[in-house]
Design a protein around this motif. Structure first.
Motif, short mmCIF file in Angstrom:
data_model
loop_
_atom_site.label_atom_id
_atom_site.label_comp_id
_atom_site.label_asym_id
_atom_site.label_seq_id
_atom_site.Cartn_x
_atom_site.Cartn_y
_atom_site.Cartn_z
N UNK A 58 0.80 -1.27 -0.10
CA UNK A 58 0.00 0.12 0.13
C UNK A 58 1.06 1.14 0.09
N UNK A 59 1.89 1.28 0.79
CA UNK A 59 2.96 2.42 0.73
C UNK A 59 3.46 2.55 -0.59
N UNK A 60 3.83 1.63 -1.36
CA UNK A 60 4.44 1.54 -2.66
C UNK A 60 3.42 2.27 -3.64
N UNK A 61 2.02 1.64 -3.57
CA UNK A 61 1.37 2.40 -4.39
C UNK A 61 0.89 3.86 -4.13
N UNK A 62 0.94 4.41 -2.85
CA UNK A 62 0.76 5.78 -2.67
C UNK A 62 1.80 6.58 -3.25
N UNK A 63 2.95 6.05 -3.33
CA UNK A 63 4.15 6.73 -3.91
C UNK A 63 4.06 6.92 -5.24
N UNK A 64 3.18 6.07 -5.80
CA UNK A 64 3.02 6.31 -7.40
C UNK A 64 2.33 7.70 -7.63
N UNK A 65 1.60 8.24 -6.75
CA UNK A 65 0.84 9.40 -6.79
C UNK A 65 1.97 10.73 -7.14
N UNK A 66 1.29 11.48 -8.25
CA UNK A 66 2.40 12.38 -8.66
C UNK A 66 2.72 13.65 -7.28
N UNK A 67 1.70 13.75 -6.46
CA UNK A 67 1.79 14.95 -5.34
C UNK A 67 1.05 14.21 -4.09
N UNK A 68 2.02 13.86 -2.96
CA UNK A 68 1.36 13.37 -1.97
C UNK A 68 2.00 14.13 -0.59
N UNK A 69 1.07 14.18 0.56
CA UNK A 69 1.59 14.98 1.59
C UNK A 69 3.00 14.41 2.50
N UNK A 70 3.62 15.34 2.77
CA UNK A 70 4.97 14.86 3.50
C UNK A 70 5.04 13.89 4.65
N UNK A 71 3.65 13.79 5.33
CA UNK A 71 3.53 12.63 6.31
C UNK A 71 3.46 11.20 5.54
N UNK A 72 2.69 11.19 4.35
CA UNK A 72 2.81 10.06 3.67
C UNK A 72 4.09 9.40 3.21
N UNK A 73 5.16 10.76 2.80
CA UNK A 73 6.49 10.25 2.25
C UNK A 73 7.27 9.64 3.64
N UNK A 74 6.83 10.25 4.76
CA UNK A 74 7.40 9.74 6.15
C UNK A 74 7.14 8.16 6.22
N UNK A 75 5.76 8.01 6.27
CA UNK A 75 5.28 6.72 6.57
C UNK A 75 5.81 5.57 5.50
N UNK A 76 5.55 6.07 4.31
CA UNK A 76 5.82 5.05 3.37
C UNK A 76 7.27 4.73 3.09
N UNK A 77 8.11 5.87 3.34
CA UNK A 77 9.69 5.49 3.20
C UNK A 77 10.03 4.74 4.23
N UNK A 78 9.40 4.96 5.74
CA UNK A 78 9.81 4.08 6.62
C UNK A 78 9.24 2.55 6.46
N UNK A 79 8.09 2.01 6.04
CA UNK A 79 7.65 0.93 5.97
C UNK A 79 8.56 0.27 4.75
N UNK A 80 8.74 0.94 3.58
CA UNK A 80 9.33 0.41 2.51
C UNK A 80 10.82 0.22 3.01
N UNK A 81 11.44 0.98 3.68
CA UNK A 81 12.64 0.57 4.29
C UNK A 81 13.08 -0.62 5.08
N UNK A 82 11.78 -0.95 5.74
CA UNK A 82 11.83 -2.11 6.69
C UNK A 82 11.35 -3.38 5.87
#
Length: 1015
Positions: free
Chosen positions: A473-497
């Motif tokens: 789900x985090x990977x799918x949200x990163x495909x959006x052209x513009x997302x909020x910075x909090x989404x960047x934080x949580x997506x980056x953290x989950x994908x890093x792990x």
């Protein structure tokens, strides 16, 4: 009051009304006061008529707002006059001019007592009215027995007994000892048998006060109250004058039911049955009609009856009837009735066995969530939150998510918090919970606190089955052209792990994951970059043996940030670069997150403790940890061409924090066997302290906030998105606004001009050889309006004019269209609307640029929409001040010893506070070396809030003082304290206004003439 025959008084009132201005009125009042003072000195020559006339004049002058510091003795002496006209004047003027602590009142006690125990009913009423209006402790001790005798006397007329009951109520509130509990139980029971409804209503007011203080002593009065309810419900022996729109004495009904709610229960079956019959009659007989007055009266009775039903916790049938009735009320057009219906339905949730009945009205409650009235929307949200359970959680949370996109900004934070709590408490499965939180962040990222995404991390870490789904789900949200910075934080953290769990899926290779995350790096602010650097290290760890190309790309990022000015980013870049060179051992060093221990949800805890004010309290904690300097960090997030970019934050001004505490930022790196070992963070439900919230430490925002892209006239060079070191634009971001380098130098000190405009509402904001920018402002409550005067001082046009407002988060600013060309020797006016959303000391910035010939000039100018512009001085009495002062405790009241204050006299300090719109109240503090001030702060979120300030100075050392600030909002208290401290420590040099601009025609050669009309 009759003024006929008093020609002198009538002439004086006419003279005052005919005054053309305030000064003329003051002169006329001073002349009259001097005349009255002279006549009172020769009191022996005054007739009763003349004394009465002069006392009337004193009262009129007092009501105009002028101080009347003499003549009190003459007013009090009229109470003892034998005739009604003089006695009436004495009572009225005394009750208006004097308060309960005034010394002259002691002189009147005997005269008032003589009137109370006398036979003249008119004089008795005057005396009882005075005691009821003023009645202090001395009056209570001296006159309470006589007032009680009047109330219980059978020979007194009802008019006198009504006043006696209300007078005794006032005395009881001042001193509860005046009513002896042992002796008053039977007397009160006797009073409740009264047939006159006027006396009974007044006595019931007294009874409510008595049972609220001690219900145990008045059990014998409970049957009498039920009989009163039966009498009124059946409309028995109710005079027409006490029937209001067909409702028998609604005031008495409300007071009686309120008194019954102070008794724990009704034990006697017959009394209980009789009471329920009355309540049933009220519930069945109330309906919505067109007449507003009848609606108000009938619904006052109805909602008090509902409160009594809930208090008695009666049988389920009556509860069901109450809920059905409320369901009908929340569907009517009248907003007041809908509000009361929703509020009482929320209170019904506290009663068992009615939740299922309330759920039947869920559709109507959701409809109320979209009501035009925000108060109704808030009550609907509270009700939905309270009625939610496993059976309807999905529907309610889905509705809240849909409403979130269109909800008022004032409600979004509360909406987000409650939606997150409901999703956590009633999630049918954890994948649904992850979906809800990610949608929440996507739709309302600005209003989602860090605790919400910390909680997602906890759930995902503790549930292995959930990890692949959350990462996908985090990977799918990163495909959006513009997302909020909090989404960047949580997506980056989950994908890093957990991105390695998606390795077999298309588009999820380590190189592709790195690429899509790295695309977001240029758009994020400084606090998010450390999270991304940690993610890159995790990706590199999971891709062992590493792809050489991926490894080189990540190493290039670390290499670039090794020289970053931010200590947190620099430290991570250096250490991760060193760790990543250790090869396969990286797998052991960057181990996966361990499971979190089970603990109470931080979201639920914050909702209970702070009532959804988590963002403000977090801001206070963050700001108290910062080490502020005088420099301002100025960053801009606009594309190269200078056009504003929709959806991106503007410039943020915050205190620079060069002294970053590495112990607070990150303590996860320890030396082990000659190599650095990284222990992964753990978010907890505790506060963001280093020992309790490791994830909060590792991922929490640093002191320097705001977007990280800086560009003005220099070539675009962003340290976050491109290779290279800090360029000129980045160095510019660390300078004070006025110190920015430009080929065109300003005329005069820009900082002094800004400080001067902080204390007044019109003047010159900026001036250079080509342009002059003036400001004229007006403020009302939490709203303001600027007019920017942009003047071309030369005989050639100004081209490429651009004016962009870069607002802080607490201000809503709307600037009208600015023309691209300003003709020669011309001036244009640009209105700017300002709305203050919440308390903050951050400053809005005007990014102004233009071309003159070959010169391209760009300036960032702070706008004087500062905290004190939303203050309104207010005078408070000693009683009001100390009652508020004692009631407020930390964090609503904060104290600090301020050192480094520029030595100044107490008068100079008082003038400074007054210039900041803090009204100094002399005489409130008994210490002559202290200052006490009060003001009212206005914002859209807090509305009007009283603020109290106390400054204790040391006559032996004028360079230090102790300051205490109190208000009803913790953020406001902190911000106001810091704001005052800034002005005390570094007194603005522009406290004296700059010289006025010469008023000359625009065609003249004088540059200052452009603002002649303004100033």
């Amino acid at each position: 009051m009759a003024l006929s025959g008093m020609r002198g008084l009538s002439v004086f009132i006419s003279d005052v009304r005919n005054c053309r201005n305030k000064e003329q009125e003051r002169l006329r009042v001073d002349k009259e006061l001097g005349n009255i003072r002279t006549r009172f000195k020769n009191e022996k020559g005054l007739t009763p008529y003349e004394k009465k006339k002069y006392v009337w004049k004193m009262l009129y002058i007092y009501m105009l707002g002028y101080d009347v510091d003499f003549g009190h003795m003459e007013a009090v002496s009229l109470i003892s006059a034998p005739k009604y006209p003089e006695k009436q004047v004495g009572y009225i003027v005394t009750s208006c001019l004097l308060n309960e602590n005034h010394d002259f009142l002691r002189l009147a006690i005997n005269a008032v007592r003589n009137d109370i125990i006398g036979r003249n009913e008119t004089f008795q009423c005057l005396a009882l009215t005075l005691v009821g209006n003023i009645g202090g402790r001395e009056f209570a001790e001296s006159l309470a027995p006589d007032v009680q005798k009047l109330l219980l006397s059978s020979s007194c007329r009802p008019l006198v007994r009504k006043k006696a009951a209300l007078c005794l109520l006032r005395l009881f509130r001042k001193n509860s000892d005046v009513v002896n509990v042992d002796g008053w139980s039977d007397r009160m029971s006797q009073l409740l048998d009264e047939r006159d409804l006027g006396v009974l209503t007044s006595s019931m007011s007294l009874f409510v006060a008595l049972v609220s203080n001690n219900h145990e002593a008045y059990w014998n009065c409970l049957p009498k109250c039920v009989k009163i309810m039966e009498r009124l419900a059946r409309n028995q022996d109710v005079p027409q004058e006490y029937t209001y729109y067909g409702i028998p004495s609604p005031w008495l009904q409300v007071k009686t039911m309120r008194a019954l709610q102070y008794f724990p229960t009704v034990e006697d079956p017959s009394i209980r049955r009789a009471l329920f019959e009355v309540l049933q009659r009220i519930l069945m007989g109330t309906d919505v009609v067109k007449n507003v007055n009848k609606n108000n009266a009938s619904h006052a009775v109805l909602f008090e009856a509902l409160a009594l039903v809930m208090h008695l916790d009666s049988e389920k049938e009556m509860m069901s009837q109450c809920v059905a009735l409320l369901g009908k009320f929340i569907a009517v057009r009248e907003p007041n009735i809908r509000y009361l219906g929703l509020e009482n339905m929320t209170r019904m949730l506290m009663v068992t066995d009615v939740h299922d009945i309330i759920k039947r009205h869920q559709a109507q409650i959701i409809t109320s969530l979209k009501d035009p009235d925000i108060s109704i929307r808030r009550r609907s949200l509270d009700l939905l939150y309270g009625m939610c359970d496993v059976s309807n959680a999905k529907d309610i949370v889905e509705e809240l998510l849909q409403y979130l996109a269109t909800a008022d900004f004032a409600m979004r934070e509360e909406l987000a918090l409650k939606a997150a709590i409901l999703a956590e408490k009633f999630a049918p499965d954890l994948s649904w919970y992850v979906d809800v939180i990610l949608q929440l962040i996507d739709k309302a990222g600005d209003f989602v606190s860090d605790d919400i995404w910390f909680r997602v991390v906890q759930f995902v870490t503790n549930n292995e089955d959930l990890q692949p789904y959350a990462a996908l789900k985090a990977r799918e949200y990163l495909d959006k052209p513009a997302i909020h910075e909090t989404m960047v934080k949580v997506s980056a953290y989950l994908l890093g792990e957990y991105s390695h769990l998606l390795a077999r899926r298309p588009g999820c290779s380590p190189k592709e994951i790195f690429g899509i995350i790295h695309e977001k790096l240029p758009t994020v602010s400084t606090p998010t970059i450390p999270i991304l650097l940690s993610t890159y290290a995790k990706i590199l760890m999971h891709s062992q043996p590493p792809d050489p190309e991926l490894q080189n790309q990540i190493w290039a990022v670390y290499s670039k940030y090794e020289s970053c000015i931010d200590a947190e980013i620099q430290q991570r870049a250096v250490e991760y670069f060193a760790l990543s060179r250790k090869g396969a051992v990286l797998m052991d060093i960057l181990a996966e997150m361990p499971k979190f221990p089970e603990r109470q949800s931080s979201l639920i805890k914050k909702a209970e403790d702070t009532d959804a004010d988590t963002a403000e309290l977090s801001a206070i904690k963050l700001r108290t940890q910062q080490q502020s300097s005088n420099a301002l960090v100025v960053t801009d997030q606009r594309p190269e061409n200078g056009a504003s970019q929709v959806g991106q934050p503007g410039m943020v001004l915050v205190p620079s924090t060069s002294n970053v505490d590495h112990n607070v930022v990150d303590q996860r790196l320890t030396q082990a066997n000659g190599s650095l070992t990284v222990v992964d963070p753990q978010p907890t439900a505790e506060d963001h302290a280093p020992s309790g919230d490791i994830l909060g430490d590792l991922l929490s925002p640093l002191a320097i906030e705001g977007p990280s892209r800086v560009s003005a006239q220099s070539e675009y060079n962003n340290v976050h998105g491109h290779e290279g070191t800090l360029g000129a634009g980045d160095a510019l971001a660390l300078a004070t606004i006025e110190d920015q380098d430009s080929t065109v130098k300003p005329i005069g000190d820009v900082a002094e001009r800004f400080q001067a405009l902080c204390l007044k509402d019109s003047g010159v904001l900026y001036e250079d050889p080509y342009v002059q920018i003036g400001i004229k402002a007006e403020w009302r409550g939490y709203q303001g309006r600027f007019v920017l005067f942009l003047g071309n001082k030369n005989t050639a046009p100004l081209d490429s004019v651009q004016a962009v407002i870069l607002p802080p988060s607490h201000l809503k600013l709307e600037l009208s269209l600015v023309p691209e060309v300003i003709p020669p020797r011309a001036q244009v006016q640009c209105p700017l609307e300002v709305v203050n959303l919440r308390p903050s000391r951050d400053v809005a910035v005007l990014d102004f640029s233009y071309k003159f010939g070959t010169n391209l000039v760009n300036n960032r100018l702070r706008l004087p929409a500062v905290l004190n512009k939303f203050l309104q001085p207010v005078q408070v009495s000693a009683e009001e001040f100390f009652s508020q002062w004692r009631a407020l405790t930390p964090p609503l009241k904060l104290q600090e010893v301020v050192r480094g204050v520029r030595p100044m006299s107490l008068g100079e300090m008082a003038s400074l506070l007054n210039s900041l719109k803090l009204l100094v109240c002399p005489g409130l503090d008994p210490n002559a070396s202290n200052l006490v001030a009060s003001t009212t702060f206005y914002s859209e979120s807090t509305q009007a809030l009283l603020c109290l300030v106390r400054i204790e100075t040391d006559p032996a050392d004028r360079t230090q003082l102790r300051m205490t600030v109190a208000s009803g909002d913790p953020t406001l208290t902190f911000e106001l304290k810091e704001f005052i401290k800034e002005h005390l420590v570094s007194i603005p040099t522009a406290a004296k206004p700059p010289a006025p601009v010469p008023q000359q025609p625009i065609a003249s050669s004088d540059p200052g003439a452009l603002l002649a009309g303004l100033l």
